[in-house]
Structures are given as structure tokens and as C-alpha cells.
Enzyme design. Structure first.
Site, PDB file in Angstrom:
ATOM      1  N   PRO A   1      73.104  44.879  20.324  1.00 31.72           N
ATOM      2  CA  PRO A   1      72.441  46.178  20.466  1.00 31.72           C
ATOM      3  C   PRO A   1      71.185  46.172  21.350  1.00 31.72           C
ATOM      4  CG  PRO A   1      72.053  45.267  18.286  1.00 31.72           C
ATOM      5  CD  PRO A   1      73.042  44.365  18.956  1.00 31.72           C
TER       6      PRO A   1
ATOM      7  N   HIS B   1      62.925  59.883  27.407  1.00 34.74           N
ATOM      8  CA  HIS B   1      61.988  58.758  27.530  1.00 34.74           C
ATOM      9  C   HIS B   1      61.983  58.244  28.955  1.00 34.74           C
ATOM     10  CE1 HIS B   1      61.290  57.358  23.160  1.00 34.74           C
ATOM     11  NE2 HIS B   1      61.539  58.648  23.176  1.00 34.74           N
TER      12      HIS B   1
ATOM     13  N   LYS C   1      73.576  49.575  24.764  1.00 36.06           N
ATOM     14  CA  LYS C   1      74.665  49.896  25.693  1.00 36.06           C
ATOM     15  C   LYS C   1      75.982  50.288  25.014  1.00 36.06           C
ATOM     16  CE  LYS C   1      72.429  49.571  29.363  1.00 36.06           C
ATOM     17  NZ  LYS C   1      71.868  50.897  29.500  1.00 36.06           N
TER      18      LYS C   1
HETATM   19  C1  PHB Z   1      68.183  52.399  17.783  1.00 38.94           C
HETATM   20  O1  PHB Z   1      68.919  52.244  16.796  1.00 38.94           O
HETATM   21  O2  PHB Z   1      67.389  53.349  17.857  1.00 38.94           O
HETATM   22  C2  PHB Z   1      68.227  51.440  18.910  1.00 38.94           C
HETATM   23  C3  PHB Z   1      69.000  50.297  18.809  1.00 38.94           C
HETATM   24  C4  PHB Z   1      69.022  49.397  19.869  1.00 38.94           C
HETATM   25  C5  PHB Z   1      68.265  49.661  20.998  1.00 38.94           C
HETATM   26  C6  PHB Z   1      67.519  50.812  21.107  1.00 38.94           C
HETATM   27  C7  PHB Z   1      67.507  51.699  20.057  1.00 38.94           C
HETATM   28  O3  PHB Z   1      68.276  48.780  22.030  1.00 38.94           O
END
Ligand code: PHB
Ligand code: APR
Length: 388
Positions: free
Chosen positions: A291, A72, A295
Site C-alpha cells: 500500500p 492534495h 496504487k
Molecule cells: C490510506 O489508507 O489513507 C492510505 C494508504 C496508503 C497510502 C496512502 C493512504 O499510501
């Protein structure tokens, strides 16, 4: 029995550390409380920084990740329906992230270690004597108590693990912020609504449209901490998600039956230091990030990289420098990721106790981000990962 490094916890941190040490010829015993099936049933985030990808490549476990992961080059921030694309590639000087589920990565690491010393379903794991030259780890399996003599213990056993819990009172200083909400997440086998992730701020609460592949989505909505998953039918979840997105995105979104649905709380947490004699903490055992920004796994990977360098220095090069500097080196990177994850969280969520002033500040932050290349550069360089 005897080993050189006892690794407690077989999540991504423990598994990756084991692989890196074993490749350098160091003996490892991996001890995990759960079964392999249980470890593989946990759904976690799925965005890998370039530095994490490089480390996995160096370890020789990157083949499936490259075949199935999706690179991405941007993300979208949606602010009450106003879209802003952050060109991660351009603003970070040519870096990307790779979307690949942590569960898949864990499976790759487990497969790679097939036949290597591991004990799953190890009960009552305890770490002793780490402040002496002869640390020991004990555990029970099938009713028998086992003792592992070792040179070092790596505590990679997550936030609720035993490694940090076994420290004497006052040995570690902890720093914590608990957020007054959680994320309700759903996984479903439908194509993502856009090619890139959408992080949405909305008065009703944050939402995230993420994905695991071109045919599987992972979506989240901010929810109260006491949310009962059973009260959220799939239809209710998708309806609420749509309300938090721009109308054209909501209209284009495909939905389907959930294959997983769960609530996770949001927390920022750091323990300092990361070294206690011959015990080292790494990954979620040492720190938690909310989340927002994905990170958690990437920080675990950079800890493990530093710790592996330190242990390889000790065993293979007779140098203590890497172990001596492990804690300070890892913490410097951890706190920057804590800052970024906190910032993304503050910008994007609806804070129950936040008043009109706070909401205006969030709007100003978003407007500043939209108008400033410098601000977009700050977001991009943190999102793709600060230097290791
Ligand atoms: C995901 O679970 O795909 C996910 C979680 C938190 C993020 C990005 C992706 O910041
Ligand atoms: N004894 C042995 N193993 C234990 C014990 C214990 N007492 N307590 C916990 N464990 C195991 C857990 O069952 C789990 O498999 O330690 C492992 C820790 O794994 P994770 O929680 O996944 O933590 P970590 O490996 O540091 O991974 C980093 O990145 O995306 C984030 O939080 C997410 O898990 C992710 C993290």
C-alpha cells in the site's frame, strides 16, 4: 440466463467495469460472493490519481467524490524526524491527487448501478469454457444452481478470487514478493495533524498519517506479521505512532477512540498474462502492490479502462485490437506501479533482516531525494500517476 459480459467480483474493479460497459449499451451480470453490506465494510486506501478521477467523471459517478474529496498537492516524507515536502503539483507539471476513501467510491458505484443485474451472496462461483467460444459462469444462490452463458468473463474478484484459481496449472506465470511485516491501521474521528499525508521512516518502523476527510484520520504503523490487534489498545497505538514522527508533529497530533483497527500484510504480486481466451483478469485478481504509494485502486481503475475499451471495441465497433492488446497494455503500466510501490516500501520500512549497510543506503536514498529535483520529479510523477 444469458449476458454479454459476466463480471465476477463487485469490488471497485468489477463495479467500475460494469458501469462503463452498461453505458456503452453492453449487457452485464455482476456476481459477488459477499453481501453489499460486507463489501462496504471493508476499509481500503483512499488516494485517487488524476487519471482515476477522470475515468470516474467520464463514467458519470464523480459528483460526491468532487464534493467530499480533498485535493492534495504534496506529501511529506519524514526520515527519522527530518521532514521533506514533495511538491507533487509543481514537480508533476500541475497534477494533484484526490483523497477520497475507496469505501465511499464503492458506495457511489453501487448506488449508480441500482436496479442493474447483480447477484450478491453468489456461492461457489465457477468459470468454465473460457477457452471456447461459449464460456459459462455457474453459481449457487438460495440452494439453487444457476448457469450464466456469456461472451466474455471479467475476473475482478480480488487476490483470493476464483477466476485466477480456475486456470489450468501453468497457464499463468506469477511473480511475488512477500514482505516480512504488515501495517496496523487505525481510523478515528479527529482532524489530521497536517493538511497533507506524512510518510515516516523510523528506526522503530514505518508510519503513515493519512486521512479520509478534514475530520477523520487513517493512520498506520509497520508491525510484525503475527501482530494481535487485541494487544493494541488505542493508547498504545497512538503512543507508538508518536514515537515514529518528528517531535513537533507528535506533539500537535490529536487522537481519539478508534472506529476501526486491523492488520494487513504487504505483498507484491503479478500474474501474467491477463487474458485466457475469453477470460480477462483485472485489479487485485491480477496483481497486488504494497500500500505504500496507494496504487492498488488506481491500477485496478487503469486495467478496467483498458478492458472496457477492448470490450466496447469488440461489441460496438467490431474491432478485436483492444482485447488483443489488453494484457500487454495493462501489464506495462502494472509493472511500473509495482516498481514504484516496491521502491517506496524499501525506502520507508525497517527491514528486520536488513543490516547497517541497508540502513545507510536508505539514508543515502533519502538524502539524494532531498537534494535532487530530478529525484523528486520521479517520485511526484509516479505518485500522481503515470500516463494511462
Ligand atoms: C490510506 O489508507 O489513507 C492510505 C494508504 C496508503 C497510502 C496512502 C493512504 O499510501
Ligand atoms: N466469487 C464472487 N466474488 C468474489 C469471489 C468469488 N469466488 N472471490 C472474491 N470475490 C469478490 C470479493 O468479495 C470482492 O468484493 O471480489 C471482489 C474483489 O474486490 P477487491 O478485493 O476490492 O479488488 P478490486 O475490485 O480489484 O479492487 C482493487 O485496490 O486499494 C486496492 O486492494 C485494494 O480492493 C482494492 C483494490
Amino acid at each position: 440466463m444469458r449476458t454479454q459480459v459476466a463480471v465476477v467480483g463487485a469490488g471497485p474493479a468489477g463495479l467500475l467495469l460494469a458501469v462503463l460497459l452498461e453505458q456503452a449499451g453492453i449487457d452485464v451480470l455482476l456476481l459477488e460472493r459477499r453481501s453489499p453490506e460486507y463489501v462496504l465494510s471493508r476499509i481500503r486506501a483512499g488516494v485517487l490519481e488524476q487519471g482515476t478521477v477522470d475515468l470516474l467523471d467520464a463514467a458519470g459517478v464523480g459528483r460526491r467524490m468532487h464534493a467530499e474529496g480533498v485535493p492534495h498537492e504534496g506529501i511529506e516524507i519524514s526520515f527519522n524526524g527530518d521532514p521533506l515536502r514533495i511538491d507533487l503539483f509543481k514537480r508533476s507539471g500541475g497534477k494533484r491527487v484526490l483523497v477520497y476513501g475507496q469505501t465511499e467510491l464503492t458506495r457511489d458505484l453501487m448506488d449508480f448501478r441500482t436496479g442493474r443485474p447483480s447477484v450478491y451472496e453468489a456461492e461457489d462461483v465457477a468459470v468454465e469454457g473460457f477457452d471456447t467460444a461459449h464460456p459459462r459462469v455457474t453459481y449457487r444462490r438460495d440452494g439453487t444452481t444457476h448457469v450464466v452463458e456469456c461472451d466474455f468473463v471479467a475476473g475482478c474478484d480480488g487476490f483470493h478470487g476464483v477466476s485466477r484459481a480456475c486456470l489450468p496449472a501453468g497457464a499463468a506465470r506469477t511473480f511475488e514478493r512477500v514482505y516480512p511485516f504488515g501495517w496496523l491501521g487505525v481510523m478515528a474521528d479527529v482532524p489530521p495533524v497536517r493538511d497533507e499525508l506524512i510518510y515516516a521512516h523510523h528506526e522503530r518502523g514505518f508510519a503513515l498519517c493519512s486521512m479520509r476527510s478534514r475530520t477523520r484520520v487513517r493512520c498506520y504503523i509497520q508491525c510484525p506479521l503475527d501482530t494481535d490487534v487485541a494487544a493494541w489498545s488505542d493508547a498504545r497505538f497512538w503512543d507508538e505512532l508518536r514515537l515514529r514522527l518528528a517531535p513537533e508533529v507528535a506533539a500537535a497530533m490529536q487522537t481519539g477512540p478508534s472506529i476501526e483497527k486491523s492488520v494487513a500484510p504487504l505483498r507484491s504480486f503479478v500474474a501474467e498474462p491477463l487474458r485466457f481466451g475469453r477470460l480477462f483478469l483485472a485489479g487485485d485478481a491480477a496483481h497486488i502492490v504494497p500500500p505504500t504509494g496507494a496504487k492498488g485502486l488506481n491500477l485496478a481503475a487503469s486495467d478496467v479502462r483498458y478492458l472496457a475499451e477492448g470490450l466496447i471495441g469488440h461489441f460496438c465497433e467490431g474491432s478485436e485490437a483492444g482485447l488483443d492488446h489488453y494484457s500487454a497494455r495493462a501489464l506495462a503500466r502494472i509493472w511500473k506501479a509495482e516498481r514504484f510501490s516496491w521502491w517506496m516500501t524499501e525506502l520507508l520500512h525497517a527491514f528486520p533482516e536488513g543490516g547497517a549497510f541497508d540502513r545507510r543506503l536508505q539514508r543515502a536514498e533519502f538524502d539524494y531525494l532531498r537534494g535532487s529535483e530530478a529525484a523528486q520529479t520521479v517520485l511526484a510523477e509516479n505518485y500522481v500517476g503515470l500516463p494511462v
